[in-house]
Motif scaffolding. Structure first.
Motif, mmCIF file in Angstrom:
data_model
loop_
_atom_site.group_PDB
_atom_site.id
_atom_site.type_symbol
_atom_site.label_atom_id
_atom_site.label_comp_id
_atom_site.label_asym_id
_atom_site.label_seq_id
_atom_site.Cartn_x
_atom_site.Cartn_y
_atom_site.Cartn_z
ATOM 1 N N ARG A 1 0.861 -1.191 0.000
ATOM 2 C CA ARG A 1 0.000 0.000 0.000
ATOM 3 C C ARG A 1 0.897 1.241 0.000
ATOM 4 O O ARG A 1 1.747 1.400 0.889
ATOM 5 N N ALA A 2 0.697 2.076 -0.984
ATOM 6 C CA ALA A 2 1.454 3.330 -1.043
ATOM 7 C C ALA A 2 0.534 4.482 -0.662
ATOM 8 O O ALA A 2 -0.652 4.483 -1.008
ATOM 9 N N PHE A 3 1.058 5.429 0.104
ATOM 10 C CA PHE A 3 0.376 6.711 0.338
ATOM 11 C C PHE A 3 1.261 7.757 -0.311
ATOM 12 O O PHE A 3 2.304 8.108 0.255
ATOM 13 N N GLY A 4 0.882 8.230 -1.479
ATOM 14 C CA GLY A 4 1.779 9.129 -2.211
ATOM 15 C C GLY A 4 3.107 8.431 -2.415
ATOM 16 O O GLY A 4 3.154 7.301 -2.917
ATOM 17 N N GLY A 5 4.177 9.065 -1.985
ATOM 18 C CA GLY A 5 5.499 8.476 -2.171
ATOM 19 C C GLY A 5 5.882 7.477 -1.072
ATOM 20 O O GLY A 5 6.925 6.829 -1.150
ATOM 21 N N LYS B 1 -5.775 -1.853 -0.838
ATOM 22 C CA LYS B 1 -4.384 -2.234 -1.133
ATOM 23 C C LYS B 1 -3.970 -1.608 -2.459
ATOM 24 O O LYS B 1 -4.824 -1.331 -3.312
ATOM 25 N N THR B 2 -2.677 -1.404 -2.636
ATOM 26 C CA THR B 2 -2.157 -0.994 -3.933
ATOM 27 C C THR B 2 -1.933 -2.235 -4.794
ATOM 28 O O THR B 2 -2.245 -2.252 -5.979
ATOM 29 N N SER B 3 -1.411 -3.292 -4.181
ATOM 30 C CA SER B 3 -1.284 -4.571 -4.884
ATOM 31 C C SER B 3 -1.202 -5.695 -3.863
ATOM 32 O O SER B 3 -1.027 -5.452 -2.666
ATOM 33 N N GLY B 4 -1.323 -6.922 -4.349
ATOM 34 C CA GLY B 4 -1.260 -8.086 -3.480
ATOM 35 C C GLY B 4 -2.634 -8.684 -3.234
ATOM 36 O O GLY B 4 -3.643 -8.162 -3.720
ATOM 37 N N GLN B 5 -2.651 -9.794 -2.495
ATOM 38 C CA GLN B 5 -3.906 -10.495 -2.252
ATOM 39 C C GLN B 5 -4.010 -11.003 -0.827
ATOM 40 O O GLN B 5 -2.992 -11.255 -0.172
#
Ligand SMILES: Nc1ncnc2c1ncn2[C@@H]1O[C@H](COP(=O)(O)OP(=O)(O)OP(=O)(O)O)[C@@H](O)[C@H]1O
Ligand SMILES: [Mg+2]
Length: 263
Positions: free
Chosen positions: A15-19, A59-63
């Motif tokens: 998970r990204a929050f901005g940078g 999430k930004t990616s993943g499962q």
């Protein structure tokens, strides 16, 4: 009881929050019936991990798999309806309601209706009574005025128990606890430890995020360490505490001694 079967599988979760990469490719399994501790310095991504698993943050990616079923991307109410519940680091009771009425609300959920709530055995009785029953299991003295106190007037120790009780109203399979020991005195934690152990004996799988390491290690079967959003290691409490990378993450060995205390 730990059955040795994974109930929750987290694969490459980010998970990204901005940078900022609050979570970076985190992979781990949780066995059915175990208590998994998750530790890590402030800002290492622990709460974000709970938020992503329970759908409060996307999430930004993943499962994430629950009993083999991909639940990633589902909204929080759907995930809670499957029996995956959580407490909040910053507690979220209905402050203007009495403690037991805080339980009546989740007892109106579809899952509580289906299951009967904690101990319900498929039949939901009078919600007020069930709410007080659950509070009693979590250490609220039934014949005292405490269950009837406004949540805004409850001390932290009871608010933490109320957070757990709200999970129990859904007859959970998993509870993800975000710092249920924080802000409590040693004696308050000592009285909470048997409650946690009883939840495990009753078949609930627990994930416990904690900064109170010594107290956490009283109850955990296994510990995972996060640092800068990444999994640093997982293993027994002893393996984790003697690991140089973990000591480094906690800013040196003196700091970790301090956290563990010498009691
Ligand atoms: N909603 C958000 N928006 C922007 N940044 C966020 C958000 N939530 C978390 N972060 C950032 O992500 C990182 C991880 O935060 P998180 O709250 O998951 O850490 P934590 O391990 O739970 O910390 P603590 O031990 O202090 O509770 C931090 O750098 C935090 O500032
Ligand atoms: Mg946190």
């Amino acid at each position: 009881m730990n059955t040795g079967h994974p109930i929750l599988q987290v694969q490459g979760l980010s998970r990204a929050f901005g940078g900022i990469l609050a979570l970076n490719n985190v992979t781990f399994d949780v066995q059915e019936g175990e208590i998994l501790g998750i530790i890590g310095p402030n800002g290492s991504g622990k709460t974000t991990l709970i938020n992503c698993i329970t759908g409060f943050v996307k999430k930004t990616s993943g499962q994430v798999f629950f009993k083999g079923k991909d639940i990633s991307g589902k909204p929080p109410h759907k995930i809670a309806d499957m029996g995956i519940t959580r407490t909040f680091q910053i507690m979220r009771p209905y402050y203007s309601l009495p403690a037991y009425k805080n339980l009546v609300i989740p007892l109106f959920s579809p899952r509580a209706k289906r299951t009967g709530g904690w101990r319900g055995g498929g039949r939901l009785g009078d919600r007020n009574t069930v709410g007080i029953d659950i509070l009693e299991e979590m250490g609220f003295e039934r014949d005292s005025f405490v269950p009837y106190k406004m949540a805004s007037n409850l001390p932290t120790g009871y608010l933490k128990r109320l957070e757990l009780a709200r999970c129990l109203a859904l007859k959970p399979e998993i509870i993800l606890c975000d710092e249920v020991f924080s802000g409590l005195s040693m004696s308050e934690i000592a009285s909470m430890v048997p409650l946690i152990e009883r939840l495990q004996m009753d078949g609930i799988t627990l994930i416990m995020i904690e900064h109170r390491l010594r107290e956490l290690f009283l109850v955990t079967d296994r510990v995972m360490v996060l640092n800068f959003g990444e999994k640093l290691m997982e293993g027994s409490a002893e393996a984790v505490m003697t690991d140089d990378k973990v000591k480094e993450a906690y800013f040196g060995s003196e700091k970790i001694e301090e956290i563990l205390g010498d009691a």
